[in-house]
Write an enzyme that holds these catalytic residues in place. Structure first.
Site, short mmCIF file in Angstrom:
data_model
loop_
_atom_site.label_atom_id
_atom_site.label_comp_id
_atom_site.label_asym_id
_atom_site.label_seq_id
_atom_site.Cartn_x
_atom_site.Cartn_y
_atom_site.Cartn_z
N GLY C 10 1.86 17.75 -4.09
CA GLY C 10 1.67 16.30 -4.01
C GLY C 10 1.22 15.70 -5.32
N ASP C 128 -7.76 16.90 -2.94
CA ASP C 128 -8.66 17.19 -1.83
C ASP C 128 -9.85 18.06 -2.23
OD1 ASP C 128 -7.12 15.78 -0.01
OD2 ASP C 128 -5.85 17.50 0.45
N MET C 170 -8.10 10.42 2.61
CA MET C 170 -7.36 11.67 2.68
C MET C 170 -8.28 12.85 2.96
SD MET C 170 -4.19 11.35 0.03
CE MET C 170 -2.72 10.48 0.59
N ARG C 268 -12.21 -2.92 12.68
CA ARG C 268 -10.96 -2.91 11.93
C ARG C 268 -10.81 -1.62 11.15
NH1 ARG C 268 -10.28 -5.81 14.81
NH2 ARG C 268 -9.77 -8.01 14.89
N ARG C 277 -3.84 8.85 -4.61
CA ARG C 277 -3.32 9.95 -5.41
C ARG C 277 -2.41 9.51 -6.56
NH1 ARG C 277 -1.47 14.38 -3.47
NH2 ARG C 277 -2.40 14.54 -1.44
#
Lengths: 344, 344, 344, 344
Positions: C10, C128, C170, C268, C277
């Site tokens: 990614g 991450d 994430m 919300r 990213r």
């Protein structure tokens, strides 16, 4: 002279800057006293109020949100609403009101003045920039900056992975945020509520971008719609929240799926949501909000009620509240046409 | 049709955005071809040029600086300047010129068209916002944002140490950056070239701020001057550099020393310098620069030479180049008066 | 000596900074030559390659994304994958490979070296921060900064409207981004995949926050789960995309609805998604990525293959690739306990 | 148990984050009470104190500066300093002190505990990152981010005008800010106090950069010195201010003039100054400052006085105050050598 101040409607960077300017000028130049009403029109309706003086507004210029709180309470929908407001103003000794808000908040101010003689001055506020009679509203520039920064970031991911990235920005009825941030961010497609989009054309732009070995960014306002029939979005039933913000509408997600299905290109959505309406205002919005506040006091001083301050070019002018709230300022067709050459 | 493009004068965020918009619209809508001249008017003068096509302008929208380079070369000060330009344009097959720059660069364009019939369209550029005939120039909003962020940061240090912090911003002849960033940053004193300052009054504001238990921020434009006699600054002899930027002028440092001497309060200076004119443009500046570029091509298309694109409210209009460069747009007295209530 | 470089997995800010450092040091200190493989392991597998020299890496340090492109191609899942890689390396004269990527990309590098003797050095990459054997991976600090800025913005809206704002960040298997950004942003609840959450407890924190007249921010990692049974999310069927990013998972939206239902407080959700990213890396990530690149060349120079560069304190060390990819680095229980006092 | 808290020395983003964490954990986990001392050691010396409870620390996490004020008062240089501190602590019922500061502030804490038995715990703070015994101090990452953003902006101006831009950053004795921001910003020369620079070599790098058709950025720490004799700077007589910040030292300006004189290339200086030490802390600094605060309370709880919290890798440990303040942590020679390949 005692002036009441209230902020109504959705959150918008610059509200505190207006409050500060109003109080600073009112106290220092005219020895006014101030009452801050809590939570929009709920304040005058219920008498919920706090004192506002210079120490109370110290340091709030750069802060998002509103120290007075907000709501979408409409006194005309409350039993005896106008009478209760009149009594509370009298009890608190408030001689005039400065109402800071959007279409709804200012619409109330217009009626209170016109139909009931309650002296109101309006300050326009909406991140959507869709209020007629002013070139810009504060909050808009901040929202556009935030959306543009997000688009900047998404470009690299689109390129690295040769994907379509769809960015859904605010704008249910007016596409100003999409238009400005899409233009500033170098989006390859910009879709706005004022102009129904043709999915085939969108996919054509996407495909032509890939042919040039680049990956496309599609910016879509939450209220944009395809030409062929209305979109029935999965959350549509959820309707509006109590501040009139639409819930996650889904046009962005729907669009990404359709683009992926039709072009075969992996597509992803980012829904920017509430980060567009919070946090510290941009320099432009602080400048505009401060000037609006200073001029609102001038209007009070001169007894010019039923009016709203507005930006025209670089000047602050006053316009009738009724005119300002009569219709929505949407993106004109020629403004959209102007930038279509940048698509694809 | 082949169009030449050049960028002149000091650095300014948004130059690349103009170049990109010009090329995108010219190529896609009108099949124009483009020649990019190197380093301002030095390009047409010497024939230094690069081809400009769509791949050449990919990805440059968010980038500061100019891919064409810049200079302050003035062909009217070079021997046979006009003749050499005419010959180079002919040799390269260039039919019209788009000149992006400030007073000097556009002044050359005005004379080339009026006196020599060389077809020029102007795009105004200056971070100082001091060009007449346009509400704003791109680059200005970016500079104001940078200065405002710096002021935001300095507030906490001023408060924590109960010091005076003097921030010197750009603006030799016009105080727009000081006015807007000082207003947006909540400065306690703003000093501009258009209004000579009284050091006693400045010290009065500083002292009153401390009495309220807060520490003051003083924003001063590099060209601001005290009422009593001109400041002879230590680096004044250094004069202007080849881009017309003044060298560290010292008014900020001088002011901090004087304030410290007179009030007994520790005072420090920050000179923001070149960080105000580099780096990625703000969303507003990218939007304005892009629209200027699109409309410059429209002017070329319609054969309207000797004119400059300009912002009026939210519209892009065209004005005579001669008018635009005839006088400097300085801060009007009433605009400065408007905000004085926020001092101290 | 010719070294191949590839980036897999990614998107992650800092990839270009590694590539630049590798090439700068390799060329200048050791006169190495470089081959850039396109799109992760697809490059060596298919022979898709570009030359990499110093001009090719100019200006890429601050840019997000990767100039080499990326993919999740796994040569061990392709027919004759290893043989094809070996042939392509031989044909291109590549003597060693630097693989920049996460668990999967580095896992391939580990097997290629251990089982097939293809000389590989690894550079760890994941926003991450869940790669074992290194204190941090580049990209993580950028992601945490972006999430923290978003939380900062949301605070004001939460306060102004007395709402619950849920921010989904994430982190499918590791809660590092949620933990760090939640801590830095002053979130009132932080939920991570490593620790199943009790919805009653979450609602208790929310309620206690409102009792103190403040509005809560809940930060939730996309992989967080409630204690009572797994969440069946509406998009779960969509599964992973080809880069292993989970599609809009819905835990944030689900949580907002449940909190609203149980506490009666308007709630919300904001799903930050891919903006975490992309874009320019933070200073920390540029520093870390650059040092990783410099040390990867040192490992190649010393023939230490099958190893990965890693950060330990402020030192760059080398660890076996196999060890680094053996297990996921998750948030230890005591680290989560450490900050629970700040909840509510 | 009542705990006193004070902040000493120069401004540093993250001080408020420590104060908040200390109070939140102390009150919620241990029912401690807190006294905030004003202006560093001046507080305990004079008895100037404010109550600190949870409402007092609400909202201060993202704010720069210190709500307690700061000073460089040293009680060991005041008559009867220690006796007066002891009396004030007794009068206010303060059982232990948490001192947040740099070398000087913590040196006082060390002596108070070792020589006088006054129970102190230290929290290290310096934007310069030059405190031994901790991997990083909070404030440093923020300063590096600010300097890096400035360098990013200056690159475009350097390129557009083919100029040398010299950026002077903080660091009188240690070059950490210059090293990290120079590396992250892609500077072409980095000069630090730990290594005297050779002006010929600097000019060589500058010239080689121009030869490659790029313009150089030179990052210089304020304390950097040339090899041949000490620099006698024009403001050197001004010495240190009362917070130990050096006044505009002039090495940056001197360097720009020398480079221009020797290479013939136009050179400009930017002195970043105090913007490096104010304003909102980065996410990393908020995380570090918060963890330091939580662990300082744990040290108080366990009666471990005379110690300082410190970062080692990703763990917070405790080290003797005396050790931490014994020597300055400067940039090791090999760390500087590591990045020299990126110069020029």
């Amino acid at each position: 002279m005692r002036v009441g101040v209230l902020t109504g409607g959705g959150d918008c960077p610059g509200l505190n800057a207006v409050i500060r300017a109003v109080v600073r000028k009112g106290v220092q130049d005219h020895q006014y006293e101030f009452t801050g009403f809590r939570d929009g029109w709920r304040g005058p309706l219920t008498g919920a109020a706090v004192p506002l003086d210079i120490p109370a507004v110290r340091g709030i210029l750069p802060r998002g949100g509103t120290v007075l709180g907000s709501s979408r309470t409409n006194p005309f929908k409350e039993r005896d609403g106008v009478r209760r407001i009149r009594e509370n103003l009298a009890a608190l000794g408030v001689d005039a009101l400065i109402a800071i808000g959007g279409e709804d908040t200012l619409g109330v101010a217009a009626r209170l003045w016109e139909q009931h003689g309650i002296p109101c001055v309006g300050v326009p506020k909406t991140i959507d920039n869709d209020l007629a009679a002013t070139d810009y509203t504060f909050g808009f520039d901040t929202a556009v900056n935030i959306a543009t920064e997000a688009i900047d970031r998404l470009h690299t991911t689109a390129e690295s992975h040769m994907r379509v990235l769809v960015v859904e920005v605010m704008g249910r009825h007016a596409g100003w945020i999409a238009l400005h941030s899409g233009l500033a961010g170098g989006a390859n497609v910009i879709l706005i509520p004022e102009r129904r989009f043709d999915l085939d054309e969108v996919c054509g732009w996407v495909t032509s971008r890939f042919r040039a070995s680049y990956a496309p960014i599609v910016v879509v306002a939450e209220g944009a719609m395809p030409v062929d029939g209305d979109l029935v979005l999965k959350d549509a039933s959820a309707g509006l929240d109590s501040f009139g913000h639409v819930r996650l509408s889904g046009v962005g997600e729907w669009l990404a799926k359709e683009i992926e299905r039709r072009t075969g290109k992996e597509s992803r959505t980012t829904v920017l949501g509430h980060i567009q309406r919070g946090g510290t205002p941009s320099a432009f919005d602080r400048w505009l909000a401060t000037r609006f506040g200073l001029h609102a006091i001038a209007a009070v001083r001169e007894g010019e009620f039923g009016r709203m301050v507005a930006l025209r070019g670089t000047e602050i002018v006053r316009v009738p509240l009724a005119e300002a709230t009569a219709c929505l300022k949407t993106v004109p067709a020629e403004r959209y046409e102007e930038v279509r050459v940048l698509f694809g």
